[in-house]
Design a protein around this motif. Sequence first.
Motif, PDB file in Angstrom:
ATOM      1  N   VAL A 153       0.871  -1.173   0.000  1.00  0.00           N
ATOM      2  CA  VAL A 153       0.000   0.000   0.000  1.00  0.00           C
ATOM      3  C   VAL A 153       0.903   1.217   0.000  1.00  0.00           C
ATOM      4  O   VAL A 153       1.850   1.315   0.792  1.00  0.00           O
ATOM      5  CB  VAL A 153      -0.928   0.006   1.228  1.00  0.00           C
ATOM      6  N   HIS A 154       0.626   2.161  -0.901  1.00  0.00           N
ATOM      7  CA  HIS A 154       1.453   3.368  -1.016  1.00  0.00           C
ATOM      8  C   HIS A 154       0.556   4.581  -0.842  1.00  0.00           C
ATOM      9  O   HIS A 154      -0.261   4.902  -1.712  1.00  0.00           O
ATOM     10  CB  HIS A 154       2.161   3.404  -2.365  1.00  0.00           C
ATOM     11  N   HIS A 155       0.721   5.244   0.278  1.00  0.00           N
ATOM     12  CA  HIS A 155      -0.047   6.448   0.564  1.00  0.00           C
ATOM     13  C   HIS A 155       0.880   7.655   0.508  1.00  0.00           C
ATOM     14  O   HIS A 155       1.862   7.726   1.248  1.00  0.00           O
ATOM     15  CB  HIS A 155      -0.683   6.367   1.955  1.00  0.00           C
ATOM     16  N   ARG A 156       0.567   8.595  -0.353  1.00  0.00           N
ATOM     17  CA  ARG A 156       1.387   9.798  -0.471  1.00  0.00           C
ATOM     18  C   ARG A 156       0.793  10.915   0.380  1.00  0.00           C
ATOM     19  O   ARG A 156      -0.376  11.260   0.244  1.00  0.00           O
ATOM     20  CB  ARG A 156       1.493  10.234  -1.932  1.00  0.00           C
ATOM     21  N   GLY A 157       1.625  11.448   1.257  1.00  0.00           N
ATOM     22  CA  GLY A 157       1.219  12.563   2.092  1.00  0.00           C
ATOM     23  C   GLY A 157       1.441  13.883   1.391  1.00  0.00           C
ATOM     24  O   GLY A 157       1.578  13.947   0.164  1.00  0.00           O
TER      25      GLY A 157
END
Length: 371
Positions: free
Chosen positions: A83-87
Amino acid sequence: MRVEPYTVAVPDAVLDDLRARIRHTRWPDEAPGQAWSQGTDLAYLRDLLDCWADGFDWRARERALNRYAHKTAEVDGVRIHFVHHRGPDGAIPLVLTHGWPSTFVELLGLVDRLGDTFDLVVPSLPGYAFSPRPPRVGVDRQYVAGLWHRLMQGLGYERYGAHGGDFGAGVATHMALLQPERMLGIHVSTPEMWPYTGPGSPPLTPQEQAYVDHVARWDATERGYSAVQSTRPQTLGYGLNDSPAGLAAWVLDKWRSWSDSDGDLDATFDRDTLLTMLTLWWATGSITSSMRDYYDNRWHGTAIGPDDKVRVPTAIALFANEFVPEGNPPRSWFERLYDVRRWTPFPRGGHFAAAEVPDLLASDIADFFTP
């Protein structure tokens, strides 16, 4: 590195087969004595499996999982799911790693709580859920740490931090040992790694010796699962991969005994979370490959040597009801291996802190990594 989007989608036929197997479970007799004293309680498991077959909406959970940005990438010939969540722009990148018997699902609560501040990468360990395990021995913590470095750099990150519990704490430790110049720091929530205590090391303090003795006693009564998984994971896997009841009994026995549950799983974890992880293992047939972590780290693992020292800033989060083994070592034990910059004892929480007390854990991670 080629990165591709991924959607969680379990075929109907797999779900239909799962429900049929649950309904045709051959149950053993009830164990005499106190409930749970000989393993997973029969009444609890029967009720849970009734819910799994007839009261659990996997498609709703699937939609909830797919609200996160799932990706896959091939790293050194190994396909990794994450899972790749960009802030926000300029956010600090962190890789968050789960352990056993868990999956990336345990850490999604941290994504919800840290996503406004950090870039987050949450991989599935090789052999868990949607990350196939390489078909060879030697897939130990250090090997995975190398994969994670190449994954993070392939995603464009030059420097980053790491958090982990259980095997994830070991992976974070080896990331710091392998490429310290890349690491902003590491945060660990379980005492996974045993420091070097052989010839030439300082003598154990009374508190450290008491911890070592306690671990030996815990091993004698609670380490049976590890003895089997580190010697005969394949033999055990035939039963767990074929029987939903066997899979649930084996995994949930640990979620109950290792957590701050006071013996009541339903009071600590919602059933949707537990059944989501069980369904992921079932649908991917990955329980056996996940157990190979024990075999590879025992027989082919990279030992901590006398010259090994984590020289990047390290935060230790200690949860009062950590039961693997019960109790936590003193600070001096961690300082044999780590450059301890933050030491946080918590009055509650256990081995699965990201699912048990996500607010506490997320706050500690944020306070450590935020300048």
